[in-house]
Design a protein around this motif. Structure first.
Motif, PDB file in Angstrom:
ATOM      1  N   LYS A 195       0.831  -1.207   0.000  1.00 32.22           N
ATOM      2  CA  LYS A 195       0.000   0.000   0.000  1.00 32.22           C
ATOM      3  C   LYS A 195       0.863   1.254   0.000  1.00 32.22           C
ATOM      4  O   LYS A 195       0.559   2.235  -0.666  1.00 32.22           O
ATOM      5  CB  LYS A 195      -0.937  -0.001   1.211  1.00 32.22           C
ATOM      6  CG  LYS A 195      -2.067  -0.991   1.061  1.00 32.22           C
ATOM      7  CD  LYS A 195      -3.036  -0.893   2.201  1.00 32.22           C
ATOM      8  CE  LYS A 195      -4.154  -1.905   2.002  1.00 32.22           C
ATOM      9  NZ  LYS A 195      -5.145  -1.840   3.065  1.00 32.22           N
ATOM     10  N   PHE A 196       1.958   1.203   0.738  1.00 31.56           N
ATOM     11  CA  PHE A 196       2.895   2.322   0.753  1.00 31.56           C
ATOM     12  C   PHE A 196       3.481   2.549  -0.634  1.00 31.56           C
ATOM     13  O   PHE A 196       3.564   3.671  -1.115  1.00 31.56           O
ATOM     14  CB  PHE A 196       4.004   2.046   1.767  1.00 31.56           C
ATOM     15  CG  PHE A 196       5.136   3.027   1.701  1.00 31.56           C
ATOM     16  CD1 PHE A 196       4.976   4.316   2.138  1.00 31.56           C
ATOM     17  CD2 PHE A 196       6.356   2.646   1.184  1.00 31.56           C
ATOM     18  CE1 PHE A 196       6.010   5.218   2.081  1.00 31.56           C
ATOM     19  CE2 PHE A 196       7.399   3.537   1.118  1.00 31.56           C
ATOM     20  CZ  PHE A 196       7.220   4.830   1.568  1.00 31.56           C
ATOM     21  N   SER A 197       3.883   1.458  -1.311  1.00 36.43           N
ATOM     22  CA  SER A 197       4.464   1.611  -2.644  1.00 36.43           C
ATOM     23  C   SER A 197       3.429   2.134  -3.629  1.00 36.43           C
ATOM     24  O   SER A 197       3.752   2.925  -4.508  1.00 36.43           O
ATOM     25  CB  SER A 197       5.075   0.301  -3.139  1.00 36.43           C
ATOM     26  OG  SER A 197       4.079  -0.688  -3.245  1.00 36.43           O
ATOM     27  N   ALA A 198       2.169   1.733  -3.470  1.00 39.64           N
ATOM     28  CA  ALA A 198       1.113   2.269  -4.335  1.00 39.64           C
ATOM     29  C   ALA A 198       0.935   3.763  -4.099  1.00 39.64           C
ATOM     30  O   ALA A 198       0.774   4.539  -5.052  1.00 39.64           O
ATOM     31  CB  ALA A 198      -0.198   1.525  -4.082  1.00 39.64           C
ATOM     32  N   ALA A 199       0.984   4.184  -2.840  1.00 35.60           N
ATOM     33  CA  ALA A 199       0.866   5.615  -2.537  1.00 35.60           C
ATOM     34  C   ALA A 199       2.031   6.393  -3.121  1.00 35.60           C
ATOM     35  O   ALA A 199       1.856   7.478  -3.677  1.00 35.60           O
ATOM     36  CB  ALA A 199       0.785   5.820  -1.020  1.00 35.60           C
ATOM     37  N   VAL A 200       3.230   5.842  -3.020  1.00 41.08           N
ATOM     38  CA  VAL A 200       4.407   6.513  -3.580  1.00 41.08           C
ATOM     39  C   VAL A 200       4.275   6.620  -5.096  1.00 41.08           C
ATOM     40  O   VAL A 200       4.562   7.667  -5.685  1.00 41.08           O
ATOM     41  CB  VAL A 200       5.696   5.762  -3.177  1.00 41.08           C
ATOM     42  CG1 VAL A 200       6.889   6.258  -3.964  1.00 41.08           C
ATOM     43  CG2 VAL A 200       5.959   5.920  -1.693  1.00 41.08           C
ATOM     44  N   MET A 201       3.827   5.545  -5.745  1.00 43.76           N
ATOM     45  CA  MET A 201       3.679   5.568  -7.201  1.00 43.76           C
ATOM     46  C   MET A 201       2.599   6.566  -7.625  1.00 43.76           C
ATOM     47  O   MET A 201       2.771   7.292  -8.606  1.00 43.76           O
ATOM     48  CB  MET A 201       3.330   4.172  -7.724  1.00 43.76           C
ATOM     49  CG  MET A 201       4.456   3.183  -7.621  1.00 43.76           C
ATOM     50  SD  MET A 201       5.819   3.544  -8.706  1.00 43.76           S
ATOM     51  CE  MET A 201       5.318   2.665 -10.153  1.00 43.76           C
TER      52      MET A 201
END
Length: 168
Positions: free
Chosen positions: A138-144
């Motif tokens: 979820k963190f990586s999705a937010a960063v992307m």
């Protein structure tokens, strides 16, 4: 280019990194996430650069042949040269991620979470993700989502440099 973008992304993601650190994730795990993000940007850009280079080389060969009334010329890419350029580019991207992630150990959850404003990624966007995803995904999705333009721009820069390297 990747180093500058990763430093900006890490600086903007301090709140999320602090939250992950609060959940017990180590800086090594979070660093691995940034390495994976860098890898996801670098590999497609390498493919795009090599593909565009092949097309550009063939167009240049056809133009040259037509200008001097020569038979058609077929442009060839050397696989060894492409692999060396791709490997160096991927290694440079991972090095940029390693340099950018040196800051992670300095991020303290208490300092980051005091007086922060909300992020530019809405919770509605993150709620559309499946519930069973881990906090790291979820963190990586937010960063992307938040840094989409930076990822696209860095991909274009990497593709352009690969195109120049392979075409030479």
């Amino acid at each position: 280019v990747m180093l500058l973008f990763l430093l900006q992304i890490i600086q903007q993601s301090r709140k999320e990194i602090g939250i992950l650190r609060t959940f017990g994730f180590s800086s090594g795990q979070i660093s691995g996430l940034f390495h994976a993000l860098c890898f996801c940007v670098t590999i497609p850009a390498i493919g795009l650069g090599i593909g565009c280079s092949r097309i550009l080389m063939q167009l240049a060969a056809n133009l040259y042949a037509q200008s001097f009334w020569l038979p058609p010329i077929t442009a060839h890419l050397q696989l060894r040269d492409c692999l060396i350029a791709a490997g160096c580019t991927a290694l440079t991207g991972q090095l940029a991620a390693a340099i950018g992630c040196r800051q992670l150990s300095k991020i303290r959850p208490v300092e980051v979470l005091q007086g922060t404003r909300s992020s530019s990624v809405s919770t509605a966007q993150l709620n559309r993700l499946p519930k069973r995803l881990s906090p790291l995904l979820k963190f990586s999705a937010a960063v992307m989502l938040r840094n989409g333009r930076r990822f696209i721009l860095s991909s274009v820069c990497i593709a352009a440099s690969m195109m120049l390297i392979v075409s030479a």
